[in-house]
Design an enzyme around this catalytic site. Structure first.
Site, mmCIF file in Angstrom:
data_model
loop_
_atom_site.group_PDB
_atom_site.id
_atom_site.type_symbol
_atom_site.label_atom_id
_atom_site.label_comp_id
_atom_site.label_asym_id
_atom_site.label_seq_id
_atom_site.Cartn_x
_atom_site.Cartn_y
_atom_site.Cartn_z
ATOM 1 N N HIS B 127 0.874 -1.142 0.040
ATOM 2 C CA HIS B 127 -0.117 0.233 -0.205
ATOM 3 C C HIS B 127 0.706 1.269 0.105
ATOM 4 C CE1 HIS B 127 -2.809 2.968 1.835
ATOM 5 N NE2 HIS B 127 -3.853 2.178 1.577
ATOM 6 N N ASP B 204 2.859 -4.778 7.949
ATOM 7 C CA ASP B 204 1.493 -3.855 7.933
ATOM 8 C C ASP B 204 0.400 -4.775 8.144
ATOM 9 O OD1 ASP B 204 -0.551 -2.752 7.148
ATOM 10 O OD2 ASP B 204 0.172 -2.066 5.036
ATOM 11 N N GLN B 207 -4.919 -5.419 6.873
ATOM 12 C CA GLN B 207 -5.816 -6.231 6.370
ATOM 13 C C GLN B 207 -5.952 -7.260 7.107
ATOM 14 O OE1 GLN B 207 -8.211 -5.420 4.397
ATOM 15 N NE2 GLN B 207 -7.321 -3.331 3.756
ATOM 16 N N LYS B 230 -10.656 -0.918 10.249
ATOM 17 C CA LYS B 230 -10.837 -2.034 9.163
ATOM 18 C C LYS B 230 -11.278 -3.386 10.316
ATOM 19 C CE LYS B 230 -7.647 -0.146 6.059
ATOM 20 N NZ LYS B 230 -8.083 0.112 5.052
ATOM 21 N N CYS B 368 -4.676 2.405 -3.888
ATOM 22 C CA CYS B 368 -3.482 2.822 -3.281
ATOM 23 C C CYS B 368 -2.369 1.957 -3.287
ATOM 24 C CB CYS B 368 -3.534 3.260 -1.621
ATOM 25 S SG CYS B 368 -4.914 4.511 -1.444
HETATM 26 C C1 LIG Z 1 -2.683 -2.878 3.390
HETATM 27 C C2 LIG Z 1 -2.940 -1.678 3.816
HETATM 28 N N1 LIG Z 1 -1.917 -0.946 4.705
HETATM 29 C C3 LIG Z 1 -2.133 0.439 5.010
HETATM 30 C C4 LIG Z 1 -3.204 1.012 4.834
HETATM 31 C C5 LIG Z 1 -3.523 2.280 5.445
HETATM 32 O O1 LIG Z 1 -4.308 2.307 6.493
HETATM 33 P P1 LIG Z 1 -5.445 3.706 7.081
HETATM 34 O O2 LIG Z 1 -5.816 4.247 5.966
HETATM 35 O O3 LIG Z 1 -6.186 3.075 8.179
HETATM 36 O O4 LIG Z 1 -4.282 4.431 7.825
HETATM 37 C C6 LIG Z 1 -4.469 0.270 4.171
HETATM 38 C C7 LIG Z 1 -5.717 0.876 4.185
HETATM 39 O O5 LIG Z 1 -6.186 1.887 3.848
HETATM 40 C C8 LIG Z 1 -4.174 -1.114 4.065
HETATM 41 O O6 LIG Z 1 -5.229 -1.794 3.206
#
Ligand SMILES: Cc1ncc(COP(=O)(O)O)c(C=O)c1O
Lengths: 149, 411
Positions: B127, B204, B207, B230, B368
């Protein structure tokens, strides 16, 4: 299928998205500009041949959704023959119509009024306006990639 | 394929007030859980309860409301430590979400560990929030950012990954479960390889948290990030877990109140973790909602949730296989509850609009993950992502919506 969808995806739009007109690079072009919508990845490159202060020809290449492709296709038809000033006015008129912010001048928009339904889909307004922002950049020759946000 | 349901789905759905909202005369089929999930009543009530019975600033007042608020906040920290298998609650830093967690680690661990010529190894399926912060700290330190290749199925190419590891690799940062493809990465193997090179491992878990039972110590990583929104918790709250020894060693991220021991113009000393990384007045009610979400998930049982979601996803894959010209992007052998797809002749954005008209919420776009989209040669995909409350009937509505889109767009 519901009427709202038919209102957005009018026959003319579907037709131009399936068979875009004036699609392809233009060797004779003397203006060129790129548009990019980072939200959905739509990209297009617009080519213009401008002579004596008027758009003689317009064409485009790109990759986008039905709304953005049809909008670019219809733009290349509508812009042809317009003096630069009028083309810029048309950009404003079109933007006003799809964003719902302006009082569109139906007469000058002509066939482009098929995009009026876009105003009910806030997330799709940028798809419809991408080509038009790019047209303005090409006429004003800013030379930068236009982003819709 | 019929086996006993993991839990009473109708009862569970009734826990989520928003699921009975109607859009254009229909119940919404919410298939965008990887972007953000909906909240059960228990989470909403837990947040309200803080504001109604025990809200004030924390860690500062001697008065009763401040004491209550501090207790709510710290109890939530202990609850989240248990949820992720941390050794101690001091290893749990409350952050805004995964993005802030990753920025914190990149900035603080990066300034601590990276020097000119060092390397940070990511993967091609990260991401943007696990790419850009590393690029920023690489600019600052002269380190280099590399990305391990992804196979055609959307799995991490482990040979390619191993080949990019070297003695210059100081940090490895990898997505546990891919948001765009659903791929579950082999983090045990990744941890083993990273340790061999003495590299720090950051995961990370944005998910992973709603689908996998977490045990950060067993995973063998050094830092782990997740987002509350999430995993059925509130937005604006998440967790960064780090090994205590490392949290003590790395410099702070933001400066301000709460994160200091003493401040003077001659020099400032910092508080111990977790306070060291929680400058300023934090999100006070958010952690309480997050802890309630953890209770909710553990109440159903994460393995049960995962089993249910796998069933819905497999059903979706079988229904989507019937759609002519549809191609699933990402067919990893280990997958969480995500199906990403493209349809010949129909742009994902148009699919999204048609499905929305049918009351089916999916995500369309690059999710993203622009480098990953590039890898698969698509500008965007449509993505259906499932949560603990989704049903096979909702999948049927997705399939019906896709048929409508085909009628409309296929000449
Ligand atoms: C795999 C992953 N990493 C990072 C993020 C970033 O998370 P957040 O937008 O809650 O900070 C997301 C979701 O947007 C994600 O799906």
């Amino acid at each position: 299928m519901n009427d709202a969808l038919r209102d957005l995806y009018r026959e003319v739009i579907l037709d131009h998205s399936r068979r875009p007109r004036n699609y392809g690079a233009m060797d004779a072009a003397n203006r060129q500009s790129d548009g990019f919508n980072p939200l959905c990845g739509d990209r297009l490159r617009l080519f213009l041949l401008v002579e004596d202060g008027a758009v003689r020809q317009a064409s485009f290449v790109g990759d986008g959704c039905a709304i953005s492709t049809a909008s670019a296709s219809l733009l290349t038809e509508a812009a042809r023959g317009l003096p630069e000033e009028e083309a810029l006015q048309l950009v404003e008129n079109f933007r006003g119509m799809v964003s719902g912010e302006g009082e569109p001048d139906g007469a000058s928009l002509g066939k482009l009024t098929v995009f009026a339904g876009v105003r009910d889909y806030p997330t799709r307004v940028k798809c419809a306006t991408l080509a038009w922002h790019t047209l303005r950049a090409a006429i004003e020759q800013s030379g930068e990639t236009v982003k819709t946000e | 394929m019929i086996s006993a349901p993991a839990y009473d789905l109708e009862k569970v759905r009734a826990d989520f007030p928003i699921l009975s909202e109607e859009v254009r005369g229909q119940r919404i089929a919410y298939l965008d859980n990887a972007a953000s999930s909906q909240k059960p009543r228990a989470v909403l009530d837990a947040v309200d309860h803080v504001y109604e019975t025990g809200y004030a600033n924390i860690h500062r007042g001697v008065h009763v409301l401040s004491e209550r608020a501090t207790e709510h906040y710290e109890r939530s920290r202990r609850r989240m430590a248990k949820f992720i298998g941390a050794q101690s609650a001091d290893e749990v830093i409350f952050v805004r979400g995964t993005t802030e967690g990753l920025n914190l680690v990149a900035s603080s661990l990066g300034r601590y560990a990276l020097h000119e010529g060092d390397e940070v190894l990511l993967t091609g399926m990260e991401h943007h929030s696990n790419i850009v912060p590393w690029q920023m700290v690489a600019d600052l330190t002269g380190a280099k950012v590399l990305a391990a290749p992804v196979t055609d199925r959307g799995e991490l190419d482990m040979d390619g990954f191993a080949a990019l590891l070297s003695d210059r690799t100081r940090i490895v940062s990898v997505v546990h479960v891919s948001n765009a493809l659903g791929t579950v990465n082999p983090v045990d193997e990744i941890a083993r390889l990273a340790k061999e090179r003495g590299a720090y491992l950051v995961l990370d878990g944005a998910q992973a948290a709603p689908h996998l039972k977490l045990d950060v110590q067993a995973l063998g990583c050094d830092f782990y990030c997740l987002s509350g929104h999430k995993m059925y918790g509130p937005s604006g709250i998440g967790v960064l877990w780090g090994k205590k020894r490392l949290l003590e060693a790395i410099p702070p991220y933001q400066g301000g109140g709460e994160m200091i021991r003493t401040v003077s113009f001659e020099g400032t000393t910092y508080a111990e973790p977790p306070a060291k990384f929680e400058a300023g007045t934090p999100n006070i009610a958010g952690p309480v909602g997050l802890a309630a979400a953890a209770d909710y998930l553990d109440g159903l049982g994460i393995p049960e949730v995962a089993e249910h979601e796998a069933r819905v996803r497999e059903y979706a894959e079988s229904r989507l296989a019937e759609v002519p010209g549809l191609r699933v992007v990402g067919t990893a052998r280990e997958k969480a509850a995500v199906v990403s797809f493209v349809v010949d002749g129909v742009h994902p954005h148009d699919l999204g609009t048609v499905l929305d008209q049918e009351g089916v919420a999916v995500r369309t776009g690059h999710h993203c993950t622009q480098p990953l989209m590039e890898r698969f040669g698509v500008p965007a995909t449509a993505r259906a992502s499932f949560g603990l409350y989704n049903t096979e009937a909702e999948v049927d509505r997705l399939a019906a919506g896709l048929r409508t889109a085909l009628e409309l767009f296929r000449p």
